[in-house]
Write a protein that holds these residues in place. Structure first.
Motif, mmCIF file in Angstrom:
data_model
loop_
_atom_site.group_PDB
_atom_site.id
_atom_site.type_symbol
_atom_site.label_atom_id
_atom_site.label_comp_id
_atom_site.label_asym_id
_atom_site.label_seq_id
_atom_site.Cartn_x
_atom_site.Cartn_y
_atom_site.Cartn_z
ATOM 1 N N LYS A 184 0.845 -1.204 0.000
ATOM 2 C CA LYS A 184 0.000 0.000 0.000
ATOM 3 C C LYS A 184 0.875 1.246 0.000
ATOM 4 O O LYS A 184 0.475 2.285 -0.525
ATOM 5 N N VAL A 206 -8.039 5.991 9.494
ATOM 6 C CA VAL A 206 -7.904 4.656 8.903
ATOM 7 C C VAL A 206 -6.465 4.162 9.050
ATOM 8 O O VAL A 206 -5.529 4.863 8.684
ATOM 9 N N ASN A 225 -14.516 -5.906 8.836
ATOM 10 C CA ASN A 225 -14.340 -6.071 7.396
ATOM 11 C C ASN A 225 -14.110 -7.538 7.071
ATOM 12 O O ASN A 225 -13.476 -8.263 7.825
ATOM 13 N N VAL A 256 -10.924 0.980 10.442
ATOM 14 C CA VAL A 256 -11.444 2.346 10.499
ATOM 15 C C VAL A 256 -11.663 2.625 11.988
ATOM 16 O O VAL A 256 -12.610 2.130 12.585
ATOM 17 N N LYS A 301 -18.434 -5.024 2.292
ATOM 18 C CA LYS A 301 -17.273 -5.619 2.973
ATOM 19 C C LYS A 301 -17.527 -5.980 4.428
ATOM 20 O O LYS A 301 -16.914 -6.904 4.951
ATOM 21 N N GLU A 308 -19.082 3.625 -2.045
ATOM 22 C CA GLU A 308 -17.918 2.922 -2.592
ATOM 23 C C GLU A 308 -18.303 2.246 -3.906
ATOM 24 O O GLU A 308 -19.410 1.726 -4.044
ATOM 25 N N GLU A 333 -4.363 7.024 7.447
ATOM 26 C CA GLU A 333 -4.980 7.707 6.325
ATOM 27 C C GLU A 333 -6.209 8.473 6.776
ATOM 28 O O GLU A 333 -6.916 8.053 7.695
ATOM 29 N N GLU A 334 -6.473 9.526 6.090
ATOM 30 C CA GLU A 334 -7.691 10.314 6.285
ATOM 31 C C GLU A 334 -8.892 9.421 5.954
ATOM 32 O O GLU A 334 -8.839 8.634 4.998
ATOM 33 N N CYS A 335 -9.959 9.526 6.726
ATOM 34 C CA CYS A 335 -11.148 8.713 6.465
ATOM 35 C C CYS A 335 -12.042 9.440 5.460
ATOM 36 O O CYS A 335 -12.462 10.569 5.698
ATOM 37 N N LEU A 336 -12.310 8.795 4.350
ATOM 38 C CA LEU A 336 -13.159 9.400 3.316
ATOM 39 C C LEU A 336 -14.602 8.963 3.520
ATOM 40 O O LEU A 336 -14.865 7.920 4.122
ATOM 41 N N LYS A 389 -3.814 1.126 8.114
ATOM 42 C CA LYS A 389 -3.668 0.032 7.143
ATOM 43 C C LYS A 389 -2.291 -0.604 7.228
ATOM 44 O O LYS A 389 -1.280 0.109 7.230
ATOM 45 N N VAL A 425 -7.141 -3.595 7.368
ATOM 46 C CA VAL A 425 -7.600 -2.201 7.434
ATOM 47 C C VAL A 425 -8.526 -2.012 8.636
ATOM 48 O O VAL A 425 -9.456 -2.790 8.829
ATOM 49 N N MET A 448 -13.916 5.670 -3.834
ATOM 50 C CA MET A 448 -14.952 6.267 -3.005
ATOM 51 C C MET A 448 -15.385 7.566 -3.666
ATOM 52 O O MET A 448 -14.544 8.372 -4.077
ATOM 53 N N ILE A 499 -9.431 4.312 -3.056
ATOM 54 C CA ILE A 499 -9.262 3.738 -1.718
ATOM 55 C C ILE A 499 -8.174 2.676 -1.765
ATOM 56 O O ILE A 499 -7.359 2.547 -0.876
ATOM 57 N N GLU A 500 -8.198 1.881 -2.816
ATOM 58 C CA GLU A 500 -7.187 0.833 -2.966
ATOM 59 C C GLU A 500 -7.174 0.329 -4.406
ATOM 60 O O GLU A 500 -8.152 0.463 -5.145
ATOM 61 N N ALA A 523 -6.868 9.438 -0.631
ATOM 62 C CA ALA A 523 -6.923 10.028 0.718
ATOM 63 C C ALA A 523 -5.527 10.463 1.158
ATOM 64 O O ALA A 523 -4.534 9.821 0.811
HETATM 65 P P1 AMP Z 1 -9.168 -2.073 1.665
HETATM 66 O O1 AMP Z 1 -8.686 -3.385 2.232
HETATM 67 O O2 AMP Z 1 -8.103 -1.084 1.408
HETATM 68 O O3 AMP Z 1 -10.158 -2.291 0.585
HETATM 69 O O4 AMP Z 1 -10.084 -1.427 2.785
HETATM 70 C C1 AMP Z 1 -11.208 -2.123 3.260
HETATM 71 C C2 AMP Z 1 -12.350 -1.170 3.460
HETATM 72 O O5 AMP Z 1 -12.010 -0.192 4.447
HETATM 73 C C3 AMP Z 1 -12.696 -0.353 2.229
HETATM 74 O O6 AMP Z 1 -13.516 -1.039 1.352
HETATM 75 C C4 AMP Z 1 -13.404 0.832 2.876
HETATM 76 O O7 AMP Z 1 -14.728 0.500 3.206
HETATM 77 C C5 AMP Z 1 -12.623 1.027 4.140
HETATM 78 N N1 AMP Z 1 -11.607 2.055 3.915
HETATM 79 C C6 AMP Z 1 -10.335 1.892 3.489
HETATM 80 N N2 AMP Z 1 -9.710 3.072 3.368
HETATM 81 C C7 AMP Z 1 -10.594 4.012 3.734
HETATM 82 C C8 AMP Z 1 -10.555 5.448 3.824
HETATM 83 N N3 AMP Z 1 -9.449 6.133 3.564
HETATM 84 N N4 AMP Z 1 -11.672 6.075 4.227
HETATM 85 C C9 AMP Z 1 -12.805 5.394 4.538
HETATM 86 N N5 AMP Z 1 -12.904 4.066 4.472
HETATM 87 C C10 AMP Z 1 -11.818 3.368 4.077
#
Ligand code: AMP
Ligand code: GLY
Length: 420
Positions: free
Chosen positions: A103, A141, A224, A155, A214, A192, A185-188, A143, A153, A273, A282-283, A118
């Motif tokens: 990441k 967030v 998640n 939140v 998720k 999604e 990370e900043e929470c967005l 990670k 991850v 997002m 986001i990823e 973010a």
């Molecule tokens: P990821 O494994 O990176 O897909 O993250 C899993 C889930 O965490 C994502 O599908 C989002 O719902 C949540 N998430 C990850 N990053 C953020 C972010 N910066 N802001 C808000 N939600 C996030």
């Protein structure tokens, strides 16, 4: 052609099923496959992470084309090793797969090439991460840098939760080396969207958009998971947004990877997002999503293997990739306890679920024991229905799910509800 599929989940089941339809295919092998895949392919119990085992199997079975579907073998260089011995593959090289396996790499790439994402900081020391967490806004967030089976991850709503996540990654090494570096990370906020895209490094062809669910429980509550259900298309993803994403996210990402000497060929997963400030990444994942593949591929009209071969040979521009004007709803039937501990080995009774119009059942965590299909994983089945509209697709998917039973079976009852 002899085809080799690496992996053994619902995603690999849908891929195997559609590849099997191509008249050029004479034989399919799957490593390790699962109970559903074994009806279509010869499965051998070689793990998807055993790259040496995969390469020798491919050599001794005259494989013409391999599909490396999961993140782990891609991150371990399965495509590089297979291509080295002359076996054509669908999937990115190890260097390109870093877009998912680190990441920190992905975030740095986005910063360098001005791809919207973010705001973030990288930490390698617990103390610095804790001080940062103490001073910044919540939710926040956290990670793990590397692969963590979809569980890396958090939140965090407050410092206590952030502290737990940081300690679990960095001190307790819950994700091994994957958590040695972390990102805060900043929470967005916003809906999604997942967009899977075929790319050969020259052309990028987005597939139909989708929406994963998720969290483990209804109302987006609980931890998640790898994904509890999907709908496609995603109604929040309008043509204007798609246009913005193509110009500002998809093409710049492909270009960035080329410039970094990491040309990406395969399926690139954009986790987006839709914020008030516009779409942000986001990823990235270096592969088809699971269960996104089980909802999106049933809507594809163009032959899957033909597209995959065109991606490998860098002639994707020659193939018009078409999707049906219809909707999918995919509901995951999981084992009680997933994503934490769960028991396996329970017999699955499918009733006449597959007789429901538009329904296909993809096996995720199943195997055959004493001639019966039994549970063998956390996510057990992905039940997808295709219909003219989302409401009907949902009704059909839940009608089918209602006919299936196994001990401890659990599913979300609100897949797609927010989109109606
Ligand atoms: P990821 O494994 O990176 O897909 O993250 C899993 C889930 O965490 C994502 O599908 C989002 O719902 C949540 N998430 C990850 N990053 C953020 C972010 N910066 N802001 C808000 N939600 C996030
Ligand atoms: N469903 C999310 C993923 O495949 O990463």
């Amino acid at each position: 052609m002899n085809i080799l599929i690496i992996g053994g989940g619902g995603r690999e089941h849908v891929i195997t099923k559609y590849i099997a339809r191509n008249p050029k295919v004479s034989k399919i092998y799957a490593l390790p496959g699962n109970g559903g895949i074994s009806n279509l392919a010869e499965c051998a119990s070689i793990s998807a992470e055993d790259i040496g085992g995969i390469v020798s199997f491919a050599k001794s079975h005259a494989i013409d084309f391999a599909v490396v579907a999961p993140d782990d073998p891609l991150a371990l260089g399965a495509v590089d090793r297979l291509e080295e011995i002359g076996i054509k593959c669908f999937g990115p090289t190890q260097k390109a797969a870093q877009i998912e396996s680190s990441k920190v790499f992905a975030k740095s790439l986005m910063t360098k090439y001005h791809i919207p994402t973010a705001k973030f900081e990288v930490f390698t020391e617990i103390d610095k991460a804790l001080s940062y967490a103490a001073l910044n806004d919540y939710p926040m967030v956290i990670k793990a840098d590397g692969l963590a089976k979809g569980k890396g991850v958090t939140v965090a709503e407050n410092f206590q939760q952030a502290r737990e996540a940081i300690m679990s990654c960095m001190r307790d090494k819950s994700f091994g080396a994957s958590g040695e570096r972390i990102i805060i990370e900043e929470c967005l906020k916003g809906p999604e969207v997942t967009v899977l895209a075929f790319t050969d490094g020259k052309t990028v062809v987005p597939m139909m958009s989708s929406m994963d669910h998720k969290r483990a429980y209804d109302g987006n509550k609980g931890p998640n998971t790898g994904g509890m259900g999907v709908i496609a298309p995603n109604p929040f993803y309008t043509p204007e947004i798609a246009d913005f994403c193509m110009k500002r996210i998809f093409l710049p990402t492909i270009e960035a990877m080329n410039k970094e000497g990491r040309t990406f060929k395969g399926c690139l997963y954009f986790g987006l997002m839709l914020t008030n400030d516009g779409p942000k990444v986001i990823e990235y994942n270096c592969r088809f999503g699971d269960p996104e593949a089980e909802a999106v591929l049933p809507l594809m009209e163009t032959d899957l293997l033909d597209v995959m071969m065109a991606v490998r040979d860098e002639r994707l521009a020659e193939i018009p990739v078409k999707f049906r004007d219809a909707s999918s709803c995919c509901v995951v039937c999981a084992s009680s306890g997933y994503p934490a501990k769960y028991l396996t080995g329970y017999t699955i009774d499918f009733g006449d679920a597959e007789a429901v119009e538009g329904v296909e059942i993809f096996h995720a965590g199943t195997k055959i024991a004493d001639g019966k299909i039994v549970t063998s994983g956390g996510r057990v089945l992905a039940v997808n229905a295709v219909a003219d509209d989302l409401a009907t697709a949902r009704d059909k998917a839940y009608e089918a799910v209602g006919k299936i039973t196994f001990e401890g079976m659990r599913y979300r009852s609100d897949i797609g509800a927010s989109a109606l």
